[in-house]
Design an enzyme around this catalytic site. Structure first.
Site, PDB file in Angstrom:
ATOM      1  N   LYS A 118      24.512  60.089 110.126  1.00  7.56           N
ATOM      2  CA  LYS A 118      26.085  59.725 110.240  1.00  7.56           C
ATOM      3  C   LYS A 118      26.925  60.010 111.230  1.00  7.56           C
ATOM      4  CE  LYS A 118      26.849  62.475 106.190  1.00  7.56           C
ATOM      5  NZ  LYS A 118      27.190  64.245 105.260  1.00  7.56           N
ATOM      6  N   LYS A 201      21.878  52.701  95.942  1.00  8.34           N
ATOM      7  CA  LYS A 201      22.555  54.334  95.710  1.00  8.34           C
ATOM      8  C   LYS A 201      23.899  53.837  94.973  1.00  8.34           C
ATOM      9  CE  LYS A 201      22.223  59.059  95.919  1.00  8.34           C
ATOM     10  NZ  LYS A 201      21.595  59.935  96.982  1.00  8.34           N
ATOM     11  N   LYS A 204      30.466  55.804  96.431  1.00  6.30           N
ATOM     12  CA  LYS A 204      31.272  55.770  95.856  1.00  6.30           C
ATOM     13  C   LYS A 204      32.757  55.058  97.410  1.00  6.30           C
ATOM     14  CE  LYS A 204      32.851  59.956  99.263  1.00  6.30           C
ATOM     15  NZ  LYS A 204      33.924  59.355  99.962  1.00  6.30           N
TER      16      LYS A 204
END
Length: 342
Positions: A118, A201, A204
């Site tokens: 991240k 995967k 969203k």
């Protein structure tokens, strides 16, 4: 392992980041309902404090938190059977996290793969909260003395850190106070893949809405996305090993198996030899029957945000009946002076 016997208790949480999808349902929400029905005390949390480790638009965050709560309830979480909370309403989470910040080591945090992913190449620009995220996650779990946490594979490292923090705290203070929580990773569909690319995967953040089934999609949208889902020209095999080099076929069979509460082998025993022109309508019917009522109920609940807020307030009151005594005992162990009870 601790010699102390802890009451079986399940805790898990999801970030209110918007756009709940089928992967969240099969990998988390459906599992949570299963645990609730096992008659084990369960606490489920919208981890809004984790969400703000990266900047969030305040109005979007409030909307996403309420939508996630609606998703929990519509999926089958009963706020009377389980404790349903948003993290920020239970201040003991953050208070215990500070204690754990002082127990955990910098090297532990810097090894966390999610922080590396991240933060990227500009780690010096990441928030301190993003670095300390696993310490707060440990506090989320241990403030309830939770014994089991249903998690995805991507959170397993954080669970190992939670056990490390509990072990070090117990050792440093010569107590047997925090349990060594067990991760629970189960089921074929904990990783639901994109409908457009079976090697990725379901997410969203994918630019294509056709890549995922959103929990807010109505029956027509669900059916359309499954009909257009990427497949291959071959018939379905009769055994799971026949899906090994067929990611899209494997994904659709996994979804069918999870929705119908069957194993992949059980599904293939029924549909082996069928073409996707026959299998997809079966999957459409099943997915619409299972998922459309959830989206309908979510839409209904979102029309009454005040009712959602009351549910979360009631959940926080029930949660604090557990967390306040545990924090008080933690303070006493550490040598802090808690306020005198009236």
């Amino acid at each position: 392992m601790s010699d102390t016997t802890f009451t079986p208790r399940v805790f898990s949480g999801i970030q209110p980041s918007g756009n709940l999808h089928l992967g969240n349902y099969l990998g988390a929400l459906k599992r949570f309902v299963d645990w609730q029905d096992r008659d084990v005390e369960s606490i489920y949390c919208m981890v809004d404090l984790h969400a703000i480790t990266v900047w969030q638009d305040p109005s979007n965050l409030r909307q996403a938190t309420r939508e996630l709560c609606a998703g929990f309830i519509a999926a089958g979480i009963d706020p009377e059977k389980s404790i349903l909370i948003n993290q920020s309403q239970v201040p003991e989470h953050a208070q215990l996290a500070w204690i754990f910040n002082c127990v955990a080591r910098m090297g532990w945090m810097q090894r966390m793969t999610q922080f590396k992913d991240k933060a990227g190449k500009n780690a010096q620009n990441a928030s301190l909260g993003l670095l300390a995220y696993p310490s707060l996650m440990a506090a989320d779990i241990l403030i309830y003395h939770a014994t089991h946490v249903p998690v995805g594979e991507d959170q397993k490292q954080h669970l190992e850190l939670t056990r490390d923090i509990a072990t070090k705290f117990n050792h440093d203070y010569g107590v047997d106070f925090f349990p060594l929580t067990e991760p629970v990773i189960e089921g074929a569909a904990t990783r639901v893949m994109s409908l457009r690319d079976g090697s990725k995967k379901m997410s969203k953040s994918d630019a294509s809405d056709a890549s995922r089934i959103n929990m807010t999609d109505d029956a027509e949208a669900i059916a359309k996305k499954i009909r257009k889902a990427k497949t291959d020209p071959d018939a379905l095999p009769s055994e799971a090993k026949g899906l090994e080099e067929r990611p899209e076929a494997r994904n659709l069979v996994n979804i069918y198996a999870a929705l119908n509460e069957q194993s992949v082998d059980q599904v293939l025993a029924d549909v082996g030899g069928k073409q996707f022109s026959e299998f997809k309508p079966m999957l459409v019917d099943l997915a619409v029957a299972k998922l459309a009522p959830i989206s309908t109920e979510m839409a209904r609940l979102m029309q009454h945000p005040d009712e959602i807020d009351k549910i979360l307030t009631r959940g926080s009151e029930r949660a604090r009946a557990i967390t306040a005594p545990i924090l008080r005992q933690t303070y006493d162990i550490v040598g802090l002076i808690p306020p005198v009870e009236a």
